[in-house]
Enzyme design. Structure first.
Site, mmCIF file in Angstrom:
data_model
loop_
_atom_site.group_PDB
_atom_site.id
_atom_site.type_symbol
_atom_site.label_atom_id
_atom_site.label_comp_id
_atom_site.label_asym_id
_atom_site.label_seq_id
_atom_site.Cartn_x
_atom_site.Cartn_y
_atom_site.Cartn_z
ATOM 1 N N GLY A 389 48.568 45.904 37.203
ATOM 2 C CA GLY A 389 49.854 45.253 37.188
ATOM 3 C C GLY A 389 49.781 43.792 36.814
ATOM 4 N N ASP A 390 48.576 43.303 36.547
ATOM 5 C CA ASP A 390 48.393 41.906 36.161
ATOM 6 C C ASP A 390 47.218 41.843 35.199
ATOM 7 O OD1 ASP A 390 48.481 39.124 36.065
ATOM 8 O OD2 ASP A 390 48.809 38.892 38.205
ATOM 9 N N ASP A 391 46.278 40.942 35.411
ATOM 10 C CA ASP A 391 45.135 40.819 34.505
ATOM 11 C C ASP A 391 44.186 42.000 34.682
ATOM 12 O OD1 ASP A 391 45.960 38.230 33.601
ATOM 13 O OD2 ASP A 391 45.176 37.391 35.460
#
Length: 559
Positions: A389-391
């Site tokens: 959901g991010d990096d």
């Protein structure tokens, strides 16, 4: 599969996924047909692929030629042994292949031979007897000085009463094979998904750590659902998750003790002050391995994400794995899912290998970074599959003036120091907002004590051999006005960009070159296809490069 006539079998296609790893190895494809006479003629046909100088096998036989019976009941241990023994006599005359036809072929262990192919036909099933299962060993050659454990944990019954536990794994580097191996069940572990194993993990690590300096120790988590709160690892220690083993993070927030913020951040990431402990932790360790036969660590994230979204947390969420001030670290062949926040966080560490792991989180989950090496050196990340959901991967070094003390590597004003000599290659990306993103305007600060005159130097960033599908933009490259990012090199990149109102390339305050890039890059990264044949990549023999493997085995009577 349809049959045109009852006595004929349709030719099956073998799809062989082949990794070419060494020079002088060629790829050959071939097939060999066999006819049986006597009454109605039956044609056996196999298509297969062959690699290497010997090419297609000259001698081919079926297991049935050696008395094999594929009824799922009759033992074929002797048939496999006889087949390999006979075929091994002719393998030096252009190789041999043993075909296991459709059926269920019960067998004990058996060996293979030189210049030999074992071919399993469609609907062929080799069944391991209850006496001893066949070990399938997947091994990754990783780092110098790091012990690697990969393989199976299995059981067998002998004489109706005795039950044997067996562990097979490989080791590399000075750590070698672990001298002491135990199962979580030896310390009262219960894998029912309900019983807490926090005490069992603590007792296991405490006891094994007493003998780890005498040849190392390994804790095996067998198949099951193992509910637990946070626990620590030890020096010269391997945590091995068997196939179908799942470590479940407890939902009881009282088991997640509050610990100090990282010194390079000055405070928690989610909130000021401390942070919740991490599920699996190591502090100031040497030679630590987390691996397995693709077992799973499940953070059971729902309550954490809900509390975070509702702003109900007073402290920063913990991570699935955090290793601080550690060296000679291997994390491989496991799956991580549903982390409360970041998944893998080696911090203030060195000689770290993360290889062949899978990380899964919904793309809308909050801050579920995949792998975040932080203020660390000699880190190698390879062959990983990450949905986040991010990096997916983020190189970190703390926050502003706190991170400067640990060689700051962030790129915004107020963080200073430098980011240089970054080399990335061989990436396959799917469903991304950007293929490449660099920014000098990443504006988060822990407090108002940062120095606005601390301007970072960003230079010599290379990307090579990248394929991306379903992306919104090829790149968003934003340097700092008056301090552009320089020395950017992009080579052999293909990006499939979906229709969007956004620009395909968005470049400001950057300088560099490119070659063989699709879509055509921005003017600040001009193409020189005749001049640029590659981007720089270090040729040094780094400390994290691969070493030879040692095969290890362990077995004991099950308590």
């Amino acid at each position: 599969m349809e049959h045109s006539q009852p006595i004929f079998r349709v030719l099956m296609i073998l799809v062989l996924w082949t990794v070419v790893t060494a020079a002088f190895i060629g790829i050959a494809e071939g097939h060999r047909h066999h006819r049986r006479a006597g009454g109605a003629t039956e044609l056996e046909a196999f298509h297969y692929a062959a690699a290497g100088a010997r090419g297609c096998r000259a001698h081919v036989a079926s297991l049935t030629d050696f008395g094999g019976v594929g009824d799922g009941v009759t033992s074929n241990t002797a048939a496999f042994a006889v087949a390999v023994a006979n075929l091994s006599k002719v393998v030096y005359d252009d190789g041999a292949m043993l075909v296991v036809p459709a059926g269920r072929w019960l067998t004990g262990p058996f060996n293979l031979a030189d210049h030999f192919t074992l071919f399993l036909d469609h609907d062929a099933v080799i069944l391991a007897t209850q006496v001893l299962m066949i070990l399938v060993l997947w091994t990754v050659v990783t780092a110098a000085y790091i012990g690697i454990a990969e393989g199976h944990h299995h059981h067998r019954r002998a004489g109706g009463a005795a039950e044997l536990e067996a562990f097979h794994y490989a080791a590399a580097g000075a750590g070698g094979c672990r001298a002491h191996v135990a199962s979580l069940t030896d310390f009262g572990g219960v894998g029912d998904g309900v019983t807490s194993n926090t005490a069992a993990f603590a007792a296991a690590v405490a006891n094994l750590s007493k003998v780890a300096y005498d040849g190392g120790a390994m804790l095996v988590v067998p198949a099951g659902q193992w509910l637990t709160g946070p626990f620590n690892l030890a020096d010269h220690f391997t945590l091995f998750l068997d196939h179908d083993a799942v470590i479940l993070a407890t939902q009881d927030i009282n088991e997640w003790l509050i610990i100090d913020p990282l010194p390079s951040y000055g405070r928690g990431r989610d909130a000021a002050g401390g942070r919740y402990s991490n599920l699996i932790m190591g502090y100031n360790l040497t030679d630590v391995v987390i691996t397995g036969n693709n077992g799973t660590i499940d953070g059971q994230r729902e309550s954490w994400w809900k509390m975070f979204g509702n702003k109900e947390l007073n402290y920063t969420r913990g991570y699935l794995i955090e290793l601080m001030y550690c060296k000679q670290v291997l994390i491989s062949n496991i799956t991580l899912v549903n982390s409360p926040s970041w998944n893998v966080h080696p911090v203030y560490s060195s000689h770290v290998i993360v290889s062949g792991i899978t990380i899964l989180a919904p793309v809308n989950s909050p801050n579920t970074d995949g792998i975040d090496p932080d203020s660390s050196s000699n880190v190698r990340i390879e062959d990983c599959y990450i949905v986040s959901g991010d990096d997916c991967i983020a190189i970190k070094s703390g926050w502003d003036e706190y991170g400067i003390a640990f060689n700051m590597i962030k790129t915004t004003i107020g963080r200073g120091a430098y980011v240089k000599d970054i080399f990335v290659r061989r990436m396959n990306l799917h469903t991304m907002k950007w293929v490449f993103w660099m920014t000098g305007t990443y504006g988060q600060h822990p407090d108002d004590k940062f120095d606005p005159k601390a301007i970072p130097v960003v230079q010599n960033i290379s990307y090579s051999n990248v394929v991306a599908e379903n992306v919104t933009m090829a790149a968003k490259l934003e340097g700092i006005p008056g301090a552009p990012f320089t020395g950017i090199c992009i080579y052999n990149v293909t990006a499939e960009v979906v229709k969007s109102k956004k620009p395909i390339w968005n470049c400001t305050d950057v300088e560099g070159v490119s070659s063989h890039v699709t879509p055509t890059p921005c003017a600040q990264i001009p193409e020189y296809p005749d001049r640029i044949t590659h981007c720089p990549f270090p040729e040094d023999d780094l400390p994290v490069n691969g070493v030879g493997l040692e095969e290890c085995a362990y077995q004991r009577a099950k308590p």
